[in-house]
Write a protein that holds these residues in place. Structure first.
Motif, PDB file in Angstrom:
ATOM      1  N   THR A 336      42.432  39.797  69.648  1.00 59.68           N
ATOM      2  CA  THR A 336      41.134  40.463  69.810  1.00 59.68           C
ATOM      3  C   THR A 336      40.707  41.132  68.517  1.00 59.68           C
ATOM      4  OG1 THR A 336      41.533  40.849  72.168  1.00 59.68           O
ATOM      5  CG2 THR A 336      39.871  42.231  71.100  1.00 59.68           C
ATOM      6  N   LEU A 337      41.665  41.780  67.825  1.00 58.10           N
ATOM      7  CA  LEU A 337      41.337  42.411  66.550  1.00 58.10           C
ATOM      8  C   LEU A 337      40.834  41.385  65.547  1.00 58.10           C
ATOM      9  CD1 LEU A 337      41.288  44.919  64.768  1.00 58.10           C
ATOM     10  CD2 LEU A 337      43.699  44.474  64.200  1.00 58.10           C
ATOM     11  N   LYS A 338      41.445  40.224  65.530  1.00 58.85           N
ATOM     12  CA  LYS A 338      40.992  39.161  64.626  1.00 58.85           C
ATOM     13  C   LYS A 338      39.574  38.729  64.963  1.00 58.85           C
ATOM     14  CE  LYS A 338      45.655  37.303  63.845  1.00 58.85           C
ATOM     15  NZ  LYS A 338      46.561  36.159  64.090  1.00 58.85           N
ATOM     16  N   GLU A 339      39.274  38.606  66.253  1.00 57.40           N
ATOM     17  CA  GLU A 339      37.928  38.214  66.656  1.00 57.40           C
ATOM     18  C   GLU A 339      36.905  39.269  66.217  1.00 57.40           C
ATOM     19  OE1 GLU A 339      36.770  35.404  68.121  1.00 57.40           O
ATOM     20  OE2 GLU A 339      38.789  34.591  67.850  1.00 57.40           O
ATOM     21  N   ILE A 340      37.267  40.532  66.298  1.00 62.85           N
ATOM     22  CA  ILE A 340      36.372  41.603  65.856  1.00 62.85           C
ATOM     23  C   ILE A 340      36.141  41.525  64.352  1.00 62.85           C
ATOM     24  CG2 ILE A 340      36.226  44.107  65.540  1.00 62.85           C
ATOM     25  CD1 ILE A 340      37.595  44.408  68.272  1.00 62.85           C
ATOM     26  N   ILE A 341      37.218  41.371  63.599  1.00 60.56           N
ATOM     27  CA  ILE A 341      37.114  41.358  62.140  1.00 60.56           C
ATOM     28  C   ILE A 341      36.250  40.197  61.658  1.00 60.56           C
ATOM     29  CG2 ILE A 341      38.466  40.958  60.036  1.00 60.56           C
ATOM     30  CD1 ILE A 341      40.660  42.701  61.319  1.00 60.56           C
ATOM     31  N   LYS A 342      36.353  39.046  62.311  1.00 55.09           N
ATOM     32  CA  LYS A 342      35.548  37.887  61.899  1.00 55.09           C
ATOM     33  C   LYS A 342      34.052  38.145  62.005  1.00 55.09           C
ATOM     34  CE  LYS A 342      37.213  34.764  64.628  1.00 55.09           C
ATOM     35  NZ  LYS A 342      37.548  33.483  65.298  1.00 55.09           N
ATOM     36  N   ARG A 343      33.680  39.064  62.873  1.00 50.22           N
ATOM     37  CA  ARG A 343      32.265  39.223  63.190  1.00 50.22           C
ATOM     38  C   ARG A 343      31.528  40.250  62.352  1.00 50.22           C
ATOM     39  NH1 ARG A 343      34.668  36.926  67.385  1.00 50.22           N
ATOM     40  NH2 ARG A 343      33.455  35.846  68.996  1.00 50.22           N
ATOM     41  N   GLY A 344      32.229  41.088  61.590  1.00 53.92           N
ATOM     42  CA  GLY A 344      31.452  42.084  60.851  1.00 53.92           C
ATOM     43  C   GLY A 344      32.236  42.891  59.844  1.00 53.92           C
ATOM     44  N   PHE A 345      33.276  42.286  59.231  1.00 53.39           N
ATOM     45  CA  PHE A 345      34.114  43.003  58.280  1.00 53.39           C
ATOM     46  C   PHE A 345      34.271  42.187  57.004  1.00 53.39           C
ATOM     47  CE2 PHE A 345      34.946  45.010  62.203  1.00 53.39           C
ATOM     48  CZ  PHE A 345      35.575  46.227  61.986  1.00 53.39           C
ATOM     49  N   VAL A 346      34.583  42.880  55.900  1.00 50.76           N
ATOM     50  CA  VAL A 346      34.848  42.213  54.629  1.00 50.76           C
ATOM     51  C   VAL A 346      36.178  42.716  54.089  1.00 50.76           C
ATOM     52  CG1 VAL A 346      32.445  41.770  54.024  1.00 50.76           C
ATOM     53  CG2 VAL A 346      33.486  43.951  53.398  1.00 50.76           C
ATOM     54  N   ALA A 347      36.880  41.828  53.362  1.00 51.12           N
ATOM     55  CA  ALA A 347      38.207  42.151  52.861  1.00 51.12           C
ATOM     56  C   ALA A 347      38.141  43.181  51.745  1.00 51.12           C
ATOM     57  CB  ALA A 347      38.901  40.886  52.371  1.00 51.12           C
ATOM     58  N   GLN A 348      39.109  44.101  51.767  1.00 47.11           N
ATOM     59  CA  GLN A 348      39.306  45.069  50.701  1.00 47.11           C
ATOM     60  C   GLN A 348      40.488  44.614  49.854  1.00 47.11           C
ATOM     61  OE1 GLN A 348      36.934  47.889  50.707  1.00 47.11           O
ATOM     62  NE2 GLN A 348      36.206  46.150  51.911  1.00 47.11           N
ATOM     63  N   LYS A 349      40.925  45.446  48.930  1.00 43.46           N
ATOM     64  CA  LYS A 349      42.086  45.090  48.126  1.00 43.46           C
ATOM     65  C   LYS A 349      43.304  44.943  49.020  1.00 43.46           C
ATOM     66  CE  LYS A 349      40.639  47.305  43.811  1.00 43.46           C
ATOM     67  NZ  LYS A 349      40.971  48.343  42.807  1.00 43.46           N
ATOM     68  N   ILE A 350      44.206  44.018  48.663  1.00 36.16           N
ATOM     69  CA  ILE A 350      45.430  43.839  49.421  1.00 36.16           C
ATOM     70  C   ILE A 350      46.248  45.117  49.324  1.00 36.16           C
ATOM     71  CG2 ILE A 350      47.602  42.566  49.561  1.00 36.16           C
ATOM     72  CD1 ILE A 350      46.133  40.119  48.628  1.00 36.16           C
ATOM     73  N   THR A 351      46.736  45.570  50.439  1.00 38.18           N
ATOM     74  CA  THR A 351      47.495  46.808  50.478  1.00 38.18           C
ATOM     75  C   THR A 351      48.908  46.532  50.951  1.00 38.18           C
ATOM     76  OG1 THR A 351      46.796  47.214  52.732  1.00 38.18           O
ATOM     77  CG2 THR A 351      45.446  48.159  51.002  1.00 38.18           C
ATOM     78  N   SER A 352      49.809  47.447  50.697  1.00 42.30           N
ATOM     79  CA  SER A 352      51.179  47.325  51.172  1.00 42.30           C
ATOM     80  C   SER A 352      51.515  48.520  52.030  1.00 42.30           C
ATOM     81  CB  SER A 352      52.143  47.247  49.983  1.00 42.30           C
ATOM     82  OG  SER A 352      52.032  48.416  49.191  1.00 42.30           O
ATOM     83  N   CYS A 353      52.596  48.412  52.760  1.00 42.65           N
ATOM     84  CA  CYS A 353      53.009  49.480  53.656  1.00 42.65           C
ATOM     85  C   CYS A 353      54.069  50.341  52.978  1.00 42.65           C
ATOM     86  CB  CYS A 353      53.581  48.912  54.947  1.00 42.65           C
ATOM     87  SG  CYS A 353      52.370  48.013  55.914  1.00 42.65           S
ATOM     88  N   ASP A 354      54.018  51.628  53.199  1.00 41.55           N
ATOM     89  CA  ASP A 354      55.079  52.474  52.697  1.00 41.55           C
ATOM     90  C   ASP A 354      56.274  52.423  53.650  1.00 41.55           C
ATOM     91  OD1 ASP A 354      54.478  54.039  54.869  1.00 41.55           O
ATOM     92  OD2 ASP A 354      53.373  55.554  53.722  1.00 41.55           O
ATOM     93  N   GLY A 355      57.268  53.243  53.424  1.00 44.43           N
ATOM     94  CA  GLY A 355      58.457  53.183  54.241  1.00 44.43           C
ATOM     95  C   GLY A 355      58.210  53.505  55.688  1.00 44.43           C
TER      96      GLY A 355
END
Length: 360
Positions: A336-355
């Motif tokens: 569902t989150l993927k379906e939402i993102i396809k409809r009105g979002f743009v990619a930002q810089k690739i991020t990484s996760c902290d510990g």
């Protein structure tokens, strides 16, 4: 035909009648009939036997200039045997043979007698020069991209009308398009669309379709758009599109995206916040107005139709923003989150996760 008989938007994979560019669907009479078949009805008198033993439309009562031009085009068409005749050419003859109320029944009977199960379709092009998308500025002719969209809609109409594919179960994924524009489409005269099914074989539920959408004005061919499209089960299509959608990227909502984000705290108090970024592992929002710093639940609602909901742990905050990491996200929620993102979002810089799994 000045009145538009509407087609339901869902049948064309549209959500609003404002987007529908097709109306007045009618089965079209074929230009060729298979060899060996004869009938004595009025429509059959339009056909003569050619040297190959096929019955070819000839307009024996005398074709007008547009009719003669159409027949000349058929003579060099590689798909002539599967082409339908526009009513702009045929109506003159039909008016001498049938009352307007009887012509449709006569054509249906004709197609049935000749066992034509996948006939071409005639459609009226809907163009009132006030379309909110195609006429944002004045045009001196019908915009070519509007014809392309009409051709796309015609694929769905033909597929659901004459195949065993059911609406809601499948979609088509356009793989190839060939367009030829022979003349400008003018606003002043009606445009008729004829959709020919050129799909190979006789499978009632083909896995790939090939349609030719032709546009006629004053009986003359002005454009042809050939489409090739695989037919894919809707759930399989969504999985294939979504499989690598998120990865490690974060996405920011467009300013016009109809997104509402709600944070529900452990004490069930709720705050509406602004969503600043989101990825598969977490998100960044403005600070909730009432929050005790413990685990919460975040709901991201898009256009009141799609809702992603997940447990969220705060990992970093400031006076104005809060970063969250998602916990225990189910497969269905992630889709569902993927379906939402396809409809009105743009990619930002690739991020990484902290510990702790937070977004950086």
């Amino acid at each position: 035909m000045n009145q538009f008989v509407p087609i339901q938007p869902k049948l064309l994979h549209k959500s609003s009648t404002d987007d529908v560019l097709l109306a007045n669907p009618r089965p079209a009479v074929p230009a060729f009939l298979s060899a060996g078949r004869t009938s004595d009805d009025e429509i059959s008198t339009l056909y003569d036997l050619n040297a190959d033993g096929d019955h070819v439309m000839t307009f024996p009562d005398g074709a007008n200039a547009a009719g003669s031009e159409f027949l000349a085009q058929l003579s060099v068409s590689p798909n002539a045997r599967r082409r339908g005749v526009p009513y702009q050419i045929l109506d003159e003859h039909l008016s001498h043979c049938f009352a307007p109320s009887d012509a449709g029944q006569a054509i249906a009977g004709f197609l049935d007698r000749y066992e034509i199960r996948r006939p071409s379709t005639s459609l009226q092009f809907v163009n009132t020069a006030d379309h909110y998308f195609f006429y944002k500025k004045p045009h001196e002719h019908v915009p070519g991209i509007m014809l392309l969209e009409a051709a796309r809609q015609s694929i769905y109409y033909q597929l659901y009308t004459y195949s065993k594919h059911a609406l809601g179960n499948v979609t088509v994924s356009l793989s190839e398009l060939q367009a030829k524009f022979h003349a400008y489409a003018e606003l002043m005269y009606p445009i008729e669309i004829v959709v020919d099914d050129l799909t190979e074989g006789d499978d009632p539920a083909p896995r790939k379709v090939h349609y030719l959408t032709s546009f006629f004005q004053r009986g003359r061919l002005i454009a042809e758009i050939a489409s090739w499209a695989p037919v894919i089960a809707l759930d399989r299509f969504q999985r294939a599109r979504n499989v690598n959608l998120l990865d490690q990227d974060n996405f920011a909502p467009l300013p016009v995206a109809p997104v509402v984000t709600v944070v529900t705290a452990a004490d069930m108090s709720q705050s509406v916040v602004s969503l600043l970024e989101v990825g598969k592992d977490g998100c960044k929002t403005t600070c909730p107005s009432a929050f005790d710093g413990s685990v919460a639940r975040i709901a991201i609602i898009f256009d009141r139709t799609l809702c992603f909901s997940a447990k969220a742990v705060p990992v970093e905050g400031s006076d104005t923003t809060m970063r969250w990491t998602f916990a225990d996200v189910s497969y269905n929620e992630l889709e569902t989150l993927k379906e939402i993102i396809k409809r009105g979002f743009v990619a930002q810089k690739i991020t990484s996760c902290d510990g702790r799994g937070g977004l950086r």
